[in-house]
Scaffold this motif. Sequence first.
Motif, PDB file in Angstrom:
ATOM      1  N   THR A   1       7.846   4.007 -13.807  1.00  0.00           N
ATOM      2  CA  THR A   1       7.942   3.013 -12.731  1.00  0.00           C
ATOM      3  C   THR A   1       7.956   1.576 -13.241  1.00  0.00           C
ATOM      4  N   ARG A   2       7.476   1.334 -14.452  1.00  0.00           N
ATOM      5  CA  ARG A   2       7.402  -0.052 -14.929  1.00  0.00           C
ATOM      6  C   ARG A   2       8.767  -0.613 -15.299  1.00  0.00           C
ATOM      7  N   VAL A   3       9.572   0.160 -16.010  1.00  0.00           N
ATOM      8  CA  VAL A   3      10.926  -0.310 -16.338  1.00  0.00           C
ATOM      9  C   VAL A   3      11.769  -0.496 -15.070  1.00  0.00           C
ATOM     10  N   PRO A   4      11.724   0.455 -14.102  1.00  0.00           N
ATOM     11  CA  PRO A   4      12.449   0.199 -12.847  1.00  0.00           C
ATOM     12  C   PRO A   4      12.011  -1.076 -12.129  1.00  0.00           C
ATOM     13  N   LEU A   5      10.732  -1.484 -12.276  1.00  0.00           N
ATOM     14  CA  LEU A   5      10.296  -2.743 -11.677  1.00  0.00           C
ATOM     15  C   LEU A   5      11.033  -3.921 -12.312  1.00  0.00           C
ATOM     16  N   LEU A   6      11.210  -3.892 -13.635  1.00  0.00           N
ATOM     17  CA  LEU A   6      11.978  -4.944 -14.309  1.00  0.00           C
ATOM     18  C   LEU A   6      13.434  -4.922 -13.836  1.00  0.00           C
TER      19      LEU A   6
ATOM     20  N   PRO B   1       3.713  -0.617  -9.928  1.00  0.00           N
ATOM     21  CA  PRO B   1       5.113  -1.020 -10.065  1.00  0.00           C
ATOM     22  C   PRO B   1       6.001  -0.540  -8.912  1.00  0.00           C
ATOM     23  N   ILE B   2       5.687   0.633  -8.335  1.00  0.00           N
ATOM     24  CA  ILE B   2       6.445   1.084  -7.152  1.00  0.00           C
ATOM     25  C   ILE B   2       6.268   0.071  -6.027  1.00  0.00           C
ATOM     26  N   ALA B   3       5.018  -0.351  -5.812  1.00  0.00           N
ATOM     27  CA  ALA B   3       4.740  -1.344  -4.777  1.00  0.00           C
ATOM     28  C   ALA B   3       5.482  -2.645  -5.059  1.00  0.00           C
ATOM     29  N   GLY B   4       5.496  -3.054  -6.328  1.00  0.00           N
ATOM     30  CA  GLY B   4       6.205  -4.277  -6.693  1.00  0.00           C
ATOM     31  C   GLY B   4       7.690  -4.186  -6.406  1.00  0.00           C
ATOM     32  N   ALA B   5       8.301  -3.035  -6.737  1.00  0.00           N
ATOM     33  CA  ALA B   5       9.730  -2.851  -6.475  1.00  0.00           C
ATOM     34  C   ALA B   5      10.015  -2.851  -4.979  1.00  0.00           C
ATOM     35  N   PHE B   6       9.135  -2.194  -4.189  1.00  0.00           N
ATOM     36  CA  PHE B   6       9.294  -2.207  -2.734  1.00  0.00           C
ATOM     37  C   PHE B   6       9.256  -3.637  -2.190  1.00  0.00           C
ATOM     38  N   LEU B   7       8.298  -4.435  -2.690  1.00  0.00           N
ATOM     39  CA  LEU B   7       8.159  -5.805  -2.208  1.00  0.00           C
ATOM     40  C   LEU B   7       9.349  -6.667  -2.609  1.00  0.00           C
TER      41      LEU B   7
ATOM     42  N   GLY C   1       0.810  -1.214   0.000  1.00  0.00           N
ATOM     43  CA  GLY C   1       0.000   0.000   0.000  1.00  0.00           C
ATOM     44  C   GLY C   1       0.841   1.260   0.000  1.00  0.00           C
ATOM     45  N   MET C   2       1.981   1.219   0.695  1.00  0.00           N
ATOM     46  CA  MET C   2       2.870   2.374   0.713  1.00  0.00           C
ATOM     47  C   MET C   2       3.372   2.687  -0.692  1.00  0.00           C
ATOM     48  N   GLY C   3       3.651   1.636  -1.469  1.00  0.00           N
ATOM     49  CA  GLY C   3       4.081   1.844  -2.847  1.00  0.00           C
ATOM     50  C   GLY C   3       3.015   2.513  -3.687  1.00  0.00           C
ATOM     51  N   VAL C   4       1.771   2.045  -3.531  1.00  0.00           N
ATOM     52  CA  VAL C   4       0.669   2.649  -4.298  1.00  0.00           C
ATOM     53  C   VAL C   4       0.468   4.097  -3.873  1.00  0.00           C
ATOM     54  N   MET C   5       0.501   4.360  -2.560  1.00  0.00           N
ATOM     55  CA  MET C   5       0.307   5.734  -2.073  1.00  0.00           C
ATOM     56  C   MET C   5       1.454   6.658  -2.503  1.00  0.00           C
ATOM     57  N   SER C   6       2.622   6.088  -2.802  1.00  0.00           N
ATOM     58  CA  SER C   6       3.754   6.906  -3.250  1.00  0.00           C
ATOM     59  C   SER C   6       3.462   7.603  -4.568  1.00  0.00           C
ATOM     60  N   ALA C   7       2.485   7.096  -5.329  1.00  0.00           N
ATOM     61  CA  ALA C   7       2.140   7.724  -6.607  1.00  0.00           C
ATOM     62  C   ALA C   7       1.384   9.038  -6.426  1.00  0.00           C
ATOM     63  N   VAL C   8       0.842   9.288  -5.225  1.00  0.00           N
ATOM     64  CA  VAL C   8       0.164  10.566  -4.986  1.00  0.00           C
ATOM     65  C   VAL C   8       1.140  11.720  -5.148  1.00  0.00           C
ATOM     66  N   SER C   9       2.366  11.541  -4.660  1.00  0.00           N
ATOM     67  CA  SER C   9       3.345  12.626  -4.664  1.00  0.00           C
ATOM     68  C   SER C   9       3.700  13.115  -6.067  1.00  0.00           C
ATOM     69  N   PRO C  10       4.088  12.232  -7.030  1.00  0.00           N
ATOM     70  CA  PRO C  10       4.406  12.760  -8.357  1.00  0.00           C
ATOM     71  C   PRO C  10       3.211  13.369  -9.070  1.00  0.00           C
ATOM     72  N   LEU C  11       2.026  12.762  -8.914  1.00  0.00           N
ATOM     73  CA  LEU C  11       0.842  13.319  -9.573  1.00  0.00           C
ATOM     74  C   LEU C  11       0.509  14.705  -9.026  1.00  0.00           C
TER      75      LEU C  11
ATOM     76  N   ALA D   1      13.580  10.019  -8.470  1.00  0.00           N
ATOM     77  CA  ALA D   1      13.613  10.937  -9.610  1.00  0.00           C
ATOM     78  C   ALA D   1      12.796  10.387 -10.772  1.00  0.00           C
ATOM     79  N   LEU D   2      12.897   9.079 -11.012  1.00  0.00           N
ATOM     80  CA  LEU D   2      12.127   8.468 -12.095  1.00  0.00           C
ATOM     81  C   LEU D   2      10.626   8.493 -11.801  1.00  0.00           C
ATOM     82  N   ARG D   3      10.252   8.392 -10.529  1.00  0.00           N
ATOM     83  CA  ARG D   3       8.824   8.492 -10.190  1.00  0.00           C
ATOM     84  C   ARG D   3       8.279   9.867 -10.551  1.00  0.00           C
ATOM     85  N   GLY D   4       9.120  10.892 -10.412  1.00  0.00           N
ATOM     86  CA  GLY D   4       8.689  12.219 -10.816  1.00  0.00           C
ATOM     87  C   GLY D   4       8.370  12.300 -12.295  1.00  0.00           C
ATOM     88  N   LEU D   5       8.928  11.367 -13.089  1.00  0.00           N
ATOM     89  CA  LEU D   5       8.637  11.266 -14.517  1.00  0.00           C
ATOM     90  C   LEU D   5       7.546  10.235 -14.803  1.00  0.00           C
TER      91      LEU D   5
END
Length: 475
Positions: free
Chosen positions: A405-410, A260-266, A78-88, A398-402
């Motif tokens: 997130t999907r490529v960083p997950l890979l 994808p942020i949540a996936g990378a965190f996990l 959930g923290m990963g999903v909520m992290s998307a609030v900041s860039p948006l 920095a990439l989240r600001g852009l």
Amino acid sequence: MTTGQPDYATGVEAPAGALPWRIELRATVKLALPIALTQLGQVAMMTSDLMLIGRLGDVAIAGAALAHLILFVGFVFGMGVMSAVSPLAAQAYGAREPRMVRRALRVGLWTALMIGAPMTVAMLFGEDFLLALGQDPQAARLAGQYLTGLCWCLVPGWWFIALRGFMGAVNRPEPALWITMAAVPANLLFAYALIYGEFGMPRFEMLGAGIATTIVNIGMCAAALWVAYTQRPFRKYQVLGRFWRMDWPLTGKLLTIGGPIAGAFLLEYGLFAAAAILMGWIGTIALAAHQIALQVASIMFMAPFGISMAATVRVGHAVGRRDSVETRRAGFAAIALGAAFMAAMVVLILATRHVLPLAFLDGGHAEADATLALAATLLAAGSTFFIADGVQTIAAGALRGLNDTRVPLLFATLSFWIIGFGTSYTLAFPAGLGAIGIWVGFTVGLAFYAVLLVWRFNALTARGYMPDAPGHAHG
């Protein structure tokens, strides 16, 4: 900017004639410092809980560890999903779209409810799940009691993260820090009263520890909502305006970025959990030394974590203004700041590696002395790991600001599990390096991840990449 006046985009006052890099570094530090201190406050609350639970006995500590294992998997997602609030929200702020800022927060709050409700119910069956995994029945029972009180903190905890992201996006992260600082002693008081039955309260032991955490998280969430709704400069966004209006397109965008942020965190959390299992195979001394060294690393990690969140905001602001030069500068300024800080910390750690473990364990007998010696060795072996960890988390921010997130997950899958875990296992067992080999594997995996993320940010910003502009808000 040469006026000597505060700027909408930076949130700091720049002296006349100040260089752009200097302006950027000042703005990043101003954002990062309260965020990092907020995270340290969260660590302090968790540490105080474990200290109080520890007085209930070894089985209680084991139960708390099992409960945290289950809780953290859900909470980190959930923290990963909520992290998307900041860039948006940051992109909308940079584009001067205040209604879009509100919408970004609103979809975060609704998404937390939708994800958190079923996850909270599932955690009520934590004891059954742990028994199915073959855990000790007494430890599983205590973990179940803890989770019964603890699971209700998920949604308010996520709401606080979303509100904190909103506050940072509009250049005002300080209220989240003050709320957290007030919560630290409150958490200690509630936990002490409910665990041991003090001050006229019933003695709930493990259940009381969970209830105390939930009460404090609800209080933090309520305080953040009150600040966001009533205090300047937040109240102009009317964060609860049209709250009941669903915004499915933006919710989809939040999940597209946040999933994808949540996936990378996990994946990262899973790597460290797996490392603890490998350490357990080596022996209790290795596991204890690993936990001590990792706790030192976790405390240090709060600084680059704060810089990472600041990087997300600063890059997001530049994206909102459609300024590709500032986008690139914001990311690389944050990365350089974090690398310099962690390099300085490495020097400090190397100089004090024999002293720091004493804060967690007293010496004086053979097993404790062996644990302390191994912890000092791991801190030395992990010196480059600290720098790599700092750079990767800031580059990811920095990439989240852009919205990338999907490529960083890979990259995370390749770096953490194929390279990092593979190297740790190979060096620890076939190569016979034991605990040191596991930490060298950490360094290799995190360094590879850091290089890939920096390369990705450089490649995107060098060609002036910009994600879709924030939508024009009507809600």
